[in-house]
Scaffold this active site. Sequence first.
Site, PDB file in Angstrom:
ATOM      1  N   ARG A  99       0.825  -1.206   0.000  1.00  0.00           N
ATOM      2  CA  ARG A  99       0.000   0.000   0.000  1.00  0.00           C
ATOM      3  C   ARG A  99       0.867   1.267   0.000  1.00  0.00           C
ATOM      4  NH1 ARG A  99      -5.084   1.605  -1.335  1.00  0.00           N
ATOM      5  NH2 ARG A  99      -6.176   2.733   0.305  1.00  0.00           N
ATOM      6  N   THR A 114      -8.479   1.236 -10.651  1.00  0.00           N
ATOM      7  CA  THR A 114      -7.765   0.043 -10.187  1.00  0.00           C
ATOM      8  C   THR A 114      -7.876  -1.115 -11.174  1.00  0.00           C
ATOM      9  OG1 THR A 114      -8.251   0.724  -7.939  1.00  0.00           O
ATOM     10  CG2 THR A 114      -7.555  -1.513  -8.170  1.00  0.00           C
ATOM     11  N   GLU A 160      -3.578   8.119  -3.785  1.00  0.00           N
ATOM     12  CA  GLU A 160      -4.133   7.160  -2.812  1.00  0.00           C
ATOM     13  C   GLU A 160      -4.451   7.773  -1.456  1.00  0.00           C
ATOM     14  OE1 GLU A 160      -5.764   3.872  -3.186  1.00  0.00           O
ATOM     15  OE2 GLU A 160      -3.999   3.932  -4.490  1.00  0.00           O
ATOM     16  N   ASP A 220      -7.774   8.235   0.187  1.00  0.00           N
ATOM     17  CA  ASP A 220      -8.487   7.173   0.908  1.00  0.00           C
ATOM     18  C   ASP A 220      -8.455   7.381   2.426  1.00  0.00           C
ATOM     19  OD1 ASP A 220      -9.260   5.961  -1.379  1.00  0.00           O
ATOM     20  OD2 ASP A 220      -8.080   4.135  -1.142  1.00  0.00           O
ATOM     21  N   GLY A 245     -12.809  -1.176  -8.070  1.00  0.00           N
ATOM     22  CA  GLY A 245     -14.112  -0.564  -7.818  1.00  0.00           C
ATOM     23  C   GLY A 245     -14.212   0.196  -6.509  1.00  0.00           C
TER      24      GLY A 245
HETATM   25  N1  GLU Z   1      -8.282   3.308  -3.484  1.00  0.00           N
HETATM   26  C1  GLU Z   1      -9.093   2.165  -3.525  1.00  0.00           C
HETATM   27  C2  GLU Z   1      -8.739   1.195  -2.443  1.00  0.00           C
HETATM   28  O1  GLU Z   1      -7.627   1.114  -2.046  1.00  0.00           O
HETATM   29  C3  GLU Z   1      -8.964   1.457  -4.815  1.00  0.00           C
HETATM   30  C4  GLU Z   1      -9.455   2.302  -5.902  1.00  0.00           C
HETATM   31  C5  GLU Z   1     -10.375   1.591  -6.797  1.00  0.00           C
HETATM   32  O2  GLU Z   1     -10.534   0.416  -6.797  1.00  0.00           O
HETATM   33  O3  GLU Z   1     -10.961   2.259  -7.562  1.00  0.00           O
HETATM   34  O4  GLU Z   1      -9.533   0.473  -1.984  1.00  0.00           O
END
Ligand code: GLU
Length: 622
Positions: A126, A431, A470, A473, A515
């Site tokens: 990550r 993603t 990221e 998030d 997603g």
């Molecule tokens: N940032 C999201 C995550 O870490 C993933 C982004 C996505 O799947 O669109 O869960």
Amino acid sequence: MPHLARRVTAGVSAASGLAVAAALVATPVPAQPAAQAAPAPSTTSERPTVKDPTAVGKGGAISTVDPEASAAGLKVLKAGGNAVDAAVAAAATLGVTEPYSAGIGGGGYFVYYNAKSGKVRTLDGRETAPMKMPQDAFIDDATGKPYTFTPDLVTSGASVGTPGTLATWDKALGNWGTLSLGDALAPATKVARRGFKVDETFRQQTLDNEERFAAFKDTKKLFLPQGDAPKIGSIFRNPELADTYDLIAQRGTKAFYRGTLARLMSEVVRKPRTSKNTDLPVPAGWLTARDLRDYKVRSQRAAKTSYRGHDVYGMAPSSSGGTTVGEALNILERYDLSAMTPEQALHHYLEASALAYADRGKYLGDPAFVDVPTKRLLDDKFAAERACSLNPTKAATKPVPAGDVTSYDGVCTAASSAKGTTDADTENISTTNLTVADQWGNVVEYTLTIEQTGGSGMVVPGHGFLLNNELTDFSTVYDAADPNRIQPGKRPRSSMSPTIVLKDGKAFLALGSPGGSTIITTVLQMLVNRIDLGMTIEEAIAAPRATQRNSANVTAEPAFIATYGPALTALGHTLVPAGDAFTSAAEIGAATAIELGPRNRMTAVAEPSRRGKGSAKVVDAR
Ligand code: GLU
């Protein structure tokens, strides 16, 4: 550490590895890959463009969203590489052909099943908050007010975390692969240099990002050549990314995490190279060369739960994927879904999702910084108590409150009057995900991302890849009680849910999806479809999707609403069509999966239509 030569798996010395490899030449039974050094995959000039969403056969299988990436992985499998080698080769190729979803500027979660030991291991790659990131990072100094999420934060240096993807590839190969990092990058480098055919998805994703991409000189030059998104059918080349991969192949990961490129990434984040005429605010970030130098992939125990005779392994925190999928499964296991009508079963699926999401919001964050009760969240007794709030004939008012992990006994008492809160959903939809199995039965499930489609929008000058966004998030509003609050050096909570399911100790199914926060429900729904509702894996992936993330509405694909809408509405659900602020696609997820049957028969499956269809391949199609 760089890997400049082919290697053997950790724990096997080179000498014994070679000896075992030599001995196995005469043996008709396929060798475990541990001791084998696979030949470097040859590269050819053909451009794989055909997308076949299902492939059935033996000897190894791969499923990704993209034919080039699947072809790269397949080539490695055919050359005798193992699932880890093929996964890295495919992921690196996705960095070329799906640059808006994944690449070395991002991060992800890697789950590996070792057929020989029967064990599942995971890597947390990550992105990480820079050490200088302040807790009020998402407050605009100029106004004292929070930045708007879009466009301010998403298109910014402020949202760029220290990337973990390259370190993940290196670690996975070092632990379990047979190829050097350089050899694993070779097919992707070739694709970057010779180019790939632009499809509708690539053009549309570029157009969706036009304003953001045009805001940066380097991004504009790369992805909006001649001021327009590349045309469908044209060949898109990225020689600068090919050179970057070459550099890494020669010098190893230090070419990225140290020295010139590390300094350049830090400069770009701290002083974004915006175009003269952009109106976007583009707040600066905090990434330093030191953050890059200090980045570490975490090897950790999978989050595990059992479900109707299967062992389900997912990603433990910093992703919320494993615990949330696991908790929902534990709740669902209390009901015989297979005896219900599809609508009743789906009602249970939606309600269990909401309950698990409530707990995700309350308890999930980076375990290196906050105390995450992973074990308790996956405790059957806790699930029993959570199931007390699931009314089989009526949808609960959302949001439902979180459970109390500190005190539960699995016994239902009078319903609590506590009110729930909906977790602000700041995860965007992008993603990518891939699934690989090899001839020895080893399996990789890998979800990787640069966060939203197009990441931060910032291309690293002269290097051909986008930096992630990221850190969006993290919870955007700082609250000292929130496990997902901003803290320097911390990993923002993810929803990525690469999952491997074992039956009788052997890999049975591997799946995952992009997603954002819908990843969790997509993985959960596919598991329920396959294990409870009698669908084949092809049907389970194709079936229309709906997602309940503890909010007033259930977001659903149009086909789901058409089929189940009336019955679910009668049960009290409010269904609204899917679609996000950035794209008009009314789709949820873009999954890949492989099912392993008797006598190592493999069914590799990708999306039959979502995100322009995926690409599944097997080594030996029989
Ligand atoms: N940032 C999201 C995550 O870490 C993933 C982004 C996505 O799947 O669109 O869960």
